[in-house]
Design an enzyme around this catalytic site. Structure first.
Site, PDB file in Angstrom:
ATOM      1  N   ASP A   1       3.886  11.280 -13.047  1.00 47.70           N
ATOM      2  CA  ASP A   1       5.131  12.017 -13.244  1.00 47.70           C
ATOM      3  C   ASP A   1       6.177  11.055 -13.806  1.00 47.70           C
ATOM      4  O   ASP A   1       5.856   9.944 -14.225  1.00 47.70           O
ATOM      5  CB  ASP A   1       5.590  12.660 -11.934  1.00 47.70           C
ATOM      6  CG  ASP A   1       5.780  11.640 -10.816  1.00 47.70           C
ATOM      7  OD1 ASP A   1       5.228  10.530 -10.921  1.00 47.70           O
ATOM      8  OD2 ASP A   1       6.487  11.949  -9.837  1.00 47.70           O
TER       9      ASP A   1
ATOM     10  N   ASP B   1       5.459   7.773  -9.059  1.00 47.04           N
ATOM     11  CA  ASP B   1       5.068   7.675  -7.647  1.00 47.04           C
ATOM     12  C   ASP B   1       3.917   8.634  -7.352  1.00 47.04           C
ATOM     13  O   ASP B   1       3.369   8.624  -6.255  1.00 47.04           O
ATOM     14  CB  ASP B   1       6.251   7.912  -6.709  1.00 47.04           C
ATOM     15  CG  ASP B   1       6.806   9.330  -6.770  1.00 47.04           C
ATOM     16  OD1 ASP B   1       6.497  10.074  -7.729  1.00 47.04           O
ATOM     17  OD2 ASP B   1       7.579   9.698  -5.858  1.00 47.04           O
TER      18      ASP B   1
ATOM     19  N   SER C   1      12.216  12.272 -10.694  1.00 41.53           N
ATOM     20  CA  SER C   1      10.780  12.422 -10.477  1.00 41.53           C
ATOM     21  C   SER C   1      10.127  13.300 -11.549  1.00 41.53           C
ATOM     22  O   SER C   1      10.124  12.961 -12.717  1.00 41.53           O
ATOM     23  CB  SER C   1      10.538  12.966  -9.071  1.00 41.53           C
ATOM     24  OG  SER C   1       9.165  12.956  -8.763  1.00 41.53           O
TER      25      SER C   1
ATOM     26  N   ASP D   1       8.558   9.186 -12.567  1.00 40.32           N
ATOM     27  CA  ASP D   1       8.814   7.887 -11.936  1.00 40.32           C
ATOM     28  C   ASP D   1       7.537   7.224 -11.430  1.00 40.32           C
ATOM     29  O   ASP D   1       7.602   6.184 -10.780  1.00 40.32           O
ATOM     30  CB  ASP D   1       9.832   8.023 -10.799  1.00 40.32           C
ATOM     31  CG  ASP D   1       9.323   8.883  -9.649  1.00 40.32           C
ATOM     32  OD1 ASP D   1       8.503   9.790  -9.896  1.00 40.32           O
ATOM     33  OD2 ASP D   1       9.757   8.664  -8.500  1.00 40.32           O
TER      34      ASP D   1
END
Length: 453
Positions: free
Chosen positions: A243, A247, A102, A245
């Site tokens: 960020d 999400d 993340s 990833d």
């Protein structure tokens, strides 16, 4: 489950430094355990990864562990986390794996697991995986029943088409959007989605690179200075940042100011109305705004899976954390930074400048403090906090003890004492109507904690 079984999962999957806390051997065992948990031979598992240098190795190892157990593997390659959740749902797979750390720096890696409905694994499911990893009693398929690997990278196009459609952006009203992808998993798809929606897109840090050369992948004020300058200099309507990833999504307004995370969450909640879900550390500005439109706010422990579970139980219209992790139940129960960005663009099209929307939301003075506390003392300290903290205040309080202890006062002021899940600290977060009242709450809270520690 016995206390001897070590914890692997935190608030958002397994995460740690590669070869130190998260090893290839651990990844292999997690894959074997997952295969066993979902039923082994003949089952299907989707795998995606972010841009980290270790991602391909982790993918290869987890794919091997699944195939060894008789599971077929559907490979997405480098994709944002929401693509894994959506693909697991749409492809009717039995589980999904996202290999990501993340917003953590380059040396970190991690594993997050997804159900076939696009919802992240719940805590009780994670405990079962931990038990299987600990016991290492894995089923291994025979040579003639091994799983196979399939490339499903074209699914990315279907995902982009679907999020553009559901966002209801008006392509006849193009905005100038700068998107900073952190060289992460959203580097291709986030700009592509915005362009397919008709926006005039300028990219920053949109070359996939696991070293994150442009900035640290956490989208906060310190890391988004260049985006803030670019939005102002280029007279963009909005800046969006992800960020590692993708999400998460954080926005910069047309004046070049990073949006207050709680206010941004509130803007989106107002778009949906009804019941919305957030975490114990979110601002009361959300409650005030929702009250005005007859809406309702429910709170959960920190972590997107807790938000998701409560949303499902209460048929919520929207949910999210102040960090920019938002869930859109009309699409998929996986946090989706790309869809969040599209919907903020839509809100600007409909309601006007982002800065004006943010200014319209009530602002309360806030503090975030942390006090050093050894990890082995945290449990005892928090027992005392839950028992005695409310007695420190000579006024009526509402106690919420689902993740730390949050006291809410009649004027909508509140204070939360919560242990850090990763560091030797206990955190104090407080919000009040006036600076004077905030200072008073902070002083009482700090003095109380220091006596316990």
């Amino acid at each position: 489950m016995t206390k001897d079984i070590p914890r692997l999962f935190g608030t958002s999957g397994i995460r740690g430094k590669y070869q130190e806390e998260v090893t290839p051997e651990l990844a292999l065992d997690v894959a074997r355990a997952l295969a066993q948990y979902i039923g082994g031979e003949g089952k299907k598992v989707v795998i995606g990864r972010d841009t980290r240098t270790t991602g391909k190795i982790m993918e290869n190892i987890m794919s091997a562990g699944l195939q060894e157990s008789g599971c077929d593997v559907l490979l997405l390659g480098v994709v944002p986390t929401p693509v894994v959740g959506y693909a697991t749902l749409k492809k009717q797979a039995d589980a999904g794996i996202m290999i990501t750390a993340s917003h953590n720096p380059s040396p970190y890696t991690g594993i997050k697991l997804w159900n076939n409905d696009g919802l992240a694994y719940k805590q009780e499911q994670e405990r079962q995986i931990e038990k299987m990893v600990y016991e290492k009693d894995f089923h291994k398929a025979g040579w003639d029943r091994l799983g196979k690997e399939y490339d499903i990278t074209p699914f990315k196009d279907e995902y982009v088409k679907d999020i553009v459609k559901i966002s209801e952006i008006d392509p006849s009203k193009p905005l100038k959007v700068i998107v900073d992808c952190a060289s992460g998993a959203g580097s291709y798809l986030s700009p592509e989605a915005l362009r397919k929606a008709g926006m005039n897109v300028i990219t920053m840090n949109a070359q996939p690179d696991g070293f994150f050369p442009g900035r640290n992948p956490e989208p906060n004020s310190a890391n988004l200075q260049e985006l803030m300058k670019a939005v102002k200099a280029l007279k963009a309507d909005v800046g969006l940042a992800h960020d590692g990833d993708a999400d998460r999504m954080i926005a910069v307004d047309e004046k070049g100011n990073i949006s207050d995370f709680d206010k941004l969450l509130t803007i989106m909640a107002l778009e949906f109305g009804g019941t919305v879900v957030t975490t114990v550390d979110a601002s009361a500005c959300l409650d005030t705004a929702m009250e005005k439109i007859g809406g309702n706010v429910l709170r959960t422990p920190v972590g997107d899976v807790h938000v998701a579970e409560t949303m499902i139980k209460n048929n919520a219209t929207f949910g999210g954390e102040p960090s920019g992790t938002w869930l859109h139940p009309d699409f998929c129960m996986c946090p989706d930074g790309l869809l969040s960005g599209l919907r903020i663009v839509r809100a600007i099209q409909v309601h006007g400048k982002l800065s004006e929307q943010l200014d319209a939301i009530e602002n309360y003075p806030t503090i975030r403090e942390k006090i050093t506390c050894d990890n082995d003392k945290k449990e005892e300290v928090m027992k005392n906090v839950e028992r005695d903290f409310k007695n420190e205040f000579n006024e009526k309080t509402e106690v919420l003890a689902i993740d730390g202890v949050r006291l809410s006062f009649e004027d909508n002021s509140w204070v939360l004492i919560r242990p850090s899940g990763t560091e030797p600290y206990i955190r104090i977060t407080a919000e009040a109507r006036t600076e004077e009242n905030l200072d008073k709450i902070n002083e009482i809270s700090q003095n109380f904690l220091k006596k316990l520690i």
